[in-house]
Design a protein around this motif. Structure first.
Motif, short mmCIF file in Angstrom:
data_model
loop_
_atom_site.label_atom_id
_atom_site.label_comp_id
_atom_site.label_asym_id
_atom_site.label_seq_id
_atom_site.Cartn_x
_atom_site.Cartn_y
_atom_site.Cartn_z
N LEU A 1 0.81 -1.21 0.00
CA LEU A 1 0.00 0.00 0.00
C LEU A 1 0.85 1.27 0.00
N TYR A 2 2.16 1.14 0.23
CA TYR A 2 3.03 2.31 0.32
C TYR A 2 4.32 2.11 -0.48
N SER A 3 4.26 1.37 -1.56
CA SER A 3 5.44 1.08 -2.37
C SER A 3 5.79 2.30 -3.23
N PRO A 4 7.06 2.44 -3.63
CA PRO A 4 7.44 3.55 -4.53
C PRO A 4 6.71 3.49 -5.87
N GLU B 1 2.65 6.02 -9.46
CA GLU B 1 1.37 5.89 -10.16
C GLU B 1 0.45 7.05 -9.83
N TYR B 2 0.35 7.42 -8.55
CA TYR B 2 -0.49 8.55 -8.17
C TYR B 2 0.09 9.87 -8.68
N HIS C 1 -6.39 7.63 -1.03
CA HIS C 1 -5.09 7.27 -0.45
C HIS C 1 -4.47 8.53 0.11
N VAL C 2 -3.52 8.33 1.02
CA VAL C 2 -2.79 9.48 1.55
C VAL C 2 -1.95 10.11 0.45
N LEU D 1 3.88 10.52 3.97
CA LEU D 1 3.85 11.75 3.17
C LEU D 1 5.26 12.26 2.88
N MET D 2 6.15 12.17 3.86
CA MET D 2 7.52 12.61 3.63
C MET D 2 8.21 11.73 2.59
N LYS D 3 7.98 10.44 2.63
CA LYS D 3 8.55 9.55 1.62
C LYS D 3 7.98 9.86 0.24
#
Length: 976
Positions: A84-87, A92-93, A105-106, A145-147
């Motif tokens: 759910l949090y992959s690069p 994609e987003y 999503h965040v 969010l920082m990532k």
């Protein structure tokens, strides 16, 4: 946020999971539409029950993010969800044309803020407020969010700038583990609870690339260093040192295996955050070298030993309290690790210095046991607070960019969540006060401001009742009397504070507030504040002392005497430094209390938030036990009610979240007038070919109104185009209203306008491309014609040159051949003259050959030709060809075709019936070679090998009768 749930019975857990799955299937079978809803504004009717059921259905199906109008609701999964949090998902987003059409999503909020900063029309600083209860997942959300920004906001072109961007990205990400190690702790509700508030400012340059960041912290809970509640732990860094130090480091820091420390409760618990190597590596990336790290950890080990110093009560009040026997080793070890003299350290903790009188006389008063413990705790809190502030300054110096290198920023606010424990004190009051201020900011920005703006702009709007927490804020910070003012007043009074007296004053002075409650059954002095998230009972015992946060000046002077390099930097000798203890009788400023400092920093933070475009993420905790796949409706319901989520959904669903000023609207969408034939540039257009007129404040409305109406007339065309493309959602007529100064629209209308604008820009781009291609084609044709003309001229010139060279070569060859032919005729004449000089050889002698040699007429004629033309044969015999070769045949035929004289004109004399060689003249001495000019024939200039049948002289003829007949027959055979 991500936690592993351990310690459960596998059998019961499996049965419960199977039951939940059956219940889920039964629920989803009748609520398919609720499960598929990505936005709570589409729930009909919008009530707490339907919203709760929708969130529960999505949570049980591992869908943890849901839109709620202008807010994103994030449910804590309490389990790892790496996909759910992959690069790849981040990119994609980031690359999606319309991220809002993807699943909530965040990263959707992150991409929206990033694109708002990149907007060409009035780029405004953005901020994201992550709120929720403790343990709801705020820290994890801020980390994600920082990532995300570190991945999408670093796209430099050159290799050097790419390295700089990677270093900045790594430092920003490495600031998280350091801040969490020194500022987070395990509480009753959360294993990684932030015990401080932080506002992270991600700085972007004009190219929207992240150039740096800045961290601002609020209200570190430094009392946790010396006081931890039951079943809670100290800051993570202390456990990391004790569990991750090597053997040499343990000896250096005096941390033996299995040692017990009073300020290190529950050391047996193993958490994901107890990773010492990750913290050390992150500190190294931030520029904190290994010696400095060892110095920091040595000071922290000294604080642990300082906490083991226990005092025994003194029987004589005039004598100081002495440390217990088992605490003497801790005194010696703490003094050694902190670089302080042992006796001076013990004396400063045991004895209090008092200055009194006009002459500033110094009195030394031994402290009681409780006061000794307080001074010891104050020393530890002072060191840890200075160390934490120093770390924040080091992080900022490492990741912060120059002021000239960035233009905009995106702020991430990760503040402690709402807290309510059995024993709540000043820390919980400040934390909940901050949450009340943030809730009011949300209410003011999205609820009250939206409705009031609709009314001001002249839109027809039915007001919605919402929960306003202003009465609660008036109770806490109001003027002239509030809880904070009463606590500060108690601090300014020079008298011992009483918990019961403070409770009485608060209940009496603030009796009319609806948010102040009473608990008459409580034996301890306390008061109740009804917050937006629920009532909380605060104990008044120790409230005034914590608000004073007294720092005895002798403790500061003690730390200034330290020989430790780190403490010498944290506590420099500064004679201008002011302390809270001022000589009596002199005018002094009001005491700066904890509440006053926190209130000032909070007001500064809110000013920053008001200057930005805020975005909200509401983190919801499904259960207080931290278990995955467990959704407790009662706990979630209380959080939904507290955060005003239902009112938010009502206003977002019925309102217009997009508001654009008239001028900005015309500037961006004036291209849409091209879609309507009657609004195109012409004589009837208000501005045929000049575009938007110059800005004039007096005629703004009159100028912009016809342009806005022209744009609104294109909406039917846009709707028909959306219907043709098959997008039914955009084809539906979306509400849009034009107010007095702004244009109000929904998200669907904004998408419709953006699609039309993109279509017009595409048409313009195609027109420009067509004109450019036509111009380019004409230029290419002109260039091709010029090239063909140049090529034809060059080819003609080259052909003429070639023909001239051929003519010159033919002339040379012709002259050479004529010269050679003359020379050859000369040789033939000379040969004829030489033939006349032959000694008495008659032509009949050849016909009277011996009977043994039978000759034919053809052989006779050939022999006569050879004799007659022997010089030419000698010249042509210089070739290297064999006797039967093709060229030799040509030579022979050439000799036969030459004109010849009568046989009688040549006199050939030979010896009859005599073998050997007969010569008319004396034989020359040696060989005589035939010399001639260079012939154009191949190999004509090569001297042939001497042969017994060859003639080697001009005046010498070697004739052997029997060989001559043999040569003649061989030549005839070759011709045949």
């Amino acid at each position: 946020m991500l936690q592993q749930v351990n310690g459960h019975n596998p059998g019961s857990d499996g049965q419960a999971r199977e039951y939940l799955r059956e219940d889920l299937q039964e629920f989803l079978g009748g609520e398919v539409l609720l499960y598929k809803l990505d936005d709570l504004t589409r729930v009909n009717p919008v009530t707490l029950e339907t919203v709760l059921r929708c969130l529960q259905a999505r949570y049980m199906a591992d869908t943890f993010y849901t839109n709620a109008g202008c807010t994103l609701v994030a449910l804590n999964p309490f389990k790892p969800v790496p996909q759910l949090y992959s690069p790849e998902l981040m990119r994609e987003y980031h690359a999606a044309p319309q991220p809002q059409k993807l699943k909530p999503h965040v990263f959707t909020v992150g991409e929206q803020t990033y694109r708002n900063v990149k907007s060409l029309i009035e780029p405004v600083n953005q901020s994201i407020v992550v709120s929720g209860e403790s343990g709801a997942g705020k820290t994890w959300t801020s980390r994600c969010l920082m990532k995300f920004y570190a991945v999408v906001a670093t796209s430099p072109a050159s290799w050097e700038s790419h390295k700089i961007a990677e270093r900045i990205e790594q430092r920003i990400l490495n600031s998280n583990p350091v801040m969490e190690a020194f500022g987070n702790a395990c509480t009753l509700r959360n294993n990684n609870s932030s015990r401080f508030g932080k506002f992270i400012q991600l700085q972007l340059n004009r190219a929207q690339q992240m150039t740096g960041a800045a961290v601002q912290t609020y209200l570190l809970e430094k009392t946790r260093v010396a006081c931890q509640a039951s079943s809670e732990r100290n800051f993570h860094i202390f456990y990391q040192i004790c569990k991750g130090a090597s053997e040499d480091e343990r000896l250096q820091w005096h941390l033996p295996e299995g040692a017990a420390f009073s300020w290190l409760p529950n050391p047996e618990r193993s958490l994901e955050e107890d990773c010492f190597e990750v913290t050390r590596e992150a500190m190294l990336h931030l520029g904190i070298d290994t010696p400095t790290q060892n110095n920091i950890f040595k000071v922290l080990a000294g604080l642990l030993h300082l906490g083991n110093i226990q005092f025994a009560a003194s029987e004589d009040e005039a004598q100081p309290c002495q440390p217990m026997d088992d605490a003497k080793y801790s005194v010696r070890t703490a003094a050694s690790l902190l670089g302080l003299p042992e006796d001076v350290l013990l004396e400063m903790v045991q004895i209090r210095t008092i200055r009194a009188g006009r002459q500033q006389q110094v009195f030394r008063k031994p402290c009681a046991r409780a006061e000794c413990d307080t001074r010891r705790d104050c020393l530890a809190k002072l060191i840890y607070a200075r160390l934490f502030d120093w770390l924040v300054s080091v992080i900022n110096s490492s990741i912060c960019a120059d002021t000239d290198s960035w233009t905009t920023f995106i702020g991430l606010l990760d503040v402690y969540g709402f807290e309510s424990f059995p024993d709540n004190s000043l820390e919980q009051l400040c934390i909940n006060y901050a949450n009340e201020k943030l809730q009011q900011h949300f209410v003011a920005h999205y609820l009250r401001a939206q409705q009031e703006e609709y009314a001001v702009e002249g839109l027809e709007w039915s007001f919605i009742n919402y929960q306003d927490n202003q009465p609660c804020l008036d109770l806490i910070e109001g003027s002239p009397i509030s809880i904070c003012s009463l606590i500060n007043e108690e601090c300014r009074l020079n008298r011992p504070s009483s918990a019961a007296q403070l409770q009485t004053r608060i209940e009496t002075a603030l009796a009319g507030s609806p948010c102040l409650g009473h608990n008459k059954l409580s034996r301890e002095p306390s008061f109740i504040v009804v917050h937006y998230a629920g009532p909380v009972r605060y104990h008044t015992a120790g409230l005034v002392e914590k608000n004073k946060d007294p720092i005895p000046p002798e403790l500061t002077r003690l730390l200034q005497q330290s020989q430790d390099p780190l403490l010498m930097g944290l506590f420099p000798t500064n004679p201008k430094e002011k302390t809270q203890e001022e000589p009596p009788g002199q005018s002094r400023a009001p005491v700066l209390t904890v509440v006053s400092k926190f209130k000032a920093s909070l007001e500064q933070l809110l000013q920053v938030l008001h200057s930005t475009t805020p975005h909200y993420i509401r983190c919801i905790k499904p259960n207080s036990q931290g278990q995955a796949q467990t959704f407790l409706q009662e706990e979630v319901l209380s959080q939904l009610e507290a955060c005003g989520l239902v009112e938010t959904i009502h206003i977002s669903a019925a309102g217009f979240p997009i508001r654009v000023s008239h001028r900005n609207f015309v500037e961006r969408y004036k291209l849409l007038r091209r879609l309507h034939p009657c609004t195109s540039s012409g004589p009837d257009s208000p501005y045929p070919a000049k575009g938007l007129p110059e800005w004039c404040p007096h005629s703004e409305e009159a100028t912009l109104e016809p342009l806005i109406q022209d744009i609104l007339h294109t909406l039917p065309v846009l709707t028909q185009a959306a219907a043709i493309t098959g997008d039914s959602a955009e084809a539906m007529p979306a509400p849009m209203h034009c107010g007095r100064t702004k244009v109000f629209m929904t998200d669907s209308m904004l998408e419709l306008l953006e699609c039309g604008r993109a279509r017009v820009l595409e048409q313009c781009a195609r027109c420009i491309q067509g004109g450019w291609r036509r111009h380019r084609h004409r230029e290419q044709e002109r260039q091709w014609r010029a090239v063909m003309l140049i090529q034809a001229a060059i080819r003609s010139w080259l052909t003429r040159k070639h023909i001239q060279r051929l003519h010159a070569a033919a002339t040379v060859i012709k002259r050479a051949w004529q010269k050679w032919r003359g020379y050859l005729l000369f040789k033939i004449r000379m040969a004829c003259l030489a033939a006349k000089e032959l000694d008495g050889v008659e032509e009949k002698h050849f016909s009277q050959a011996p009977c043994s040699l039978s000759t034919s007429p053809l052989q006779t004629r050939l022999l006569e030709a050879i004799i007659r033309l022997w010089p030419l044969g000698l010249v042509l015999a210089n070739t290297a060809m064999g006797v039967g070769s093709f060229q030799r045949k040509l030579v022979v035929w050439a000799c036969l075709q030459l004109p010849r004289g009568s046989p009688s004109s040549y006199t050939v004399q030979t010896a009859q019936d005599q073998a050997g060689v007969t010569s008319i003249r004396a034989l020359p001495q040696g060989s005589i070679k035939f010399h001639c000019r260079k012939s154009p024939l191949r190999y004509a200039d090569i001297c042939p090998e001497p042969s017994p049948y060859s003639i080697t002289g001009f005046n010498q003829i070697l004739l052997e009768r029997h060989r001559l007949i043999h040569v003649t027959s061989s030549a005839f055979t070759g011709l045949g």
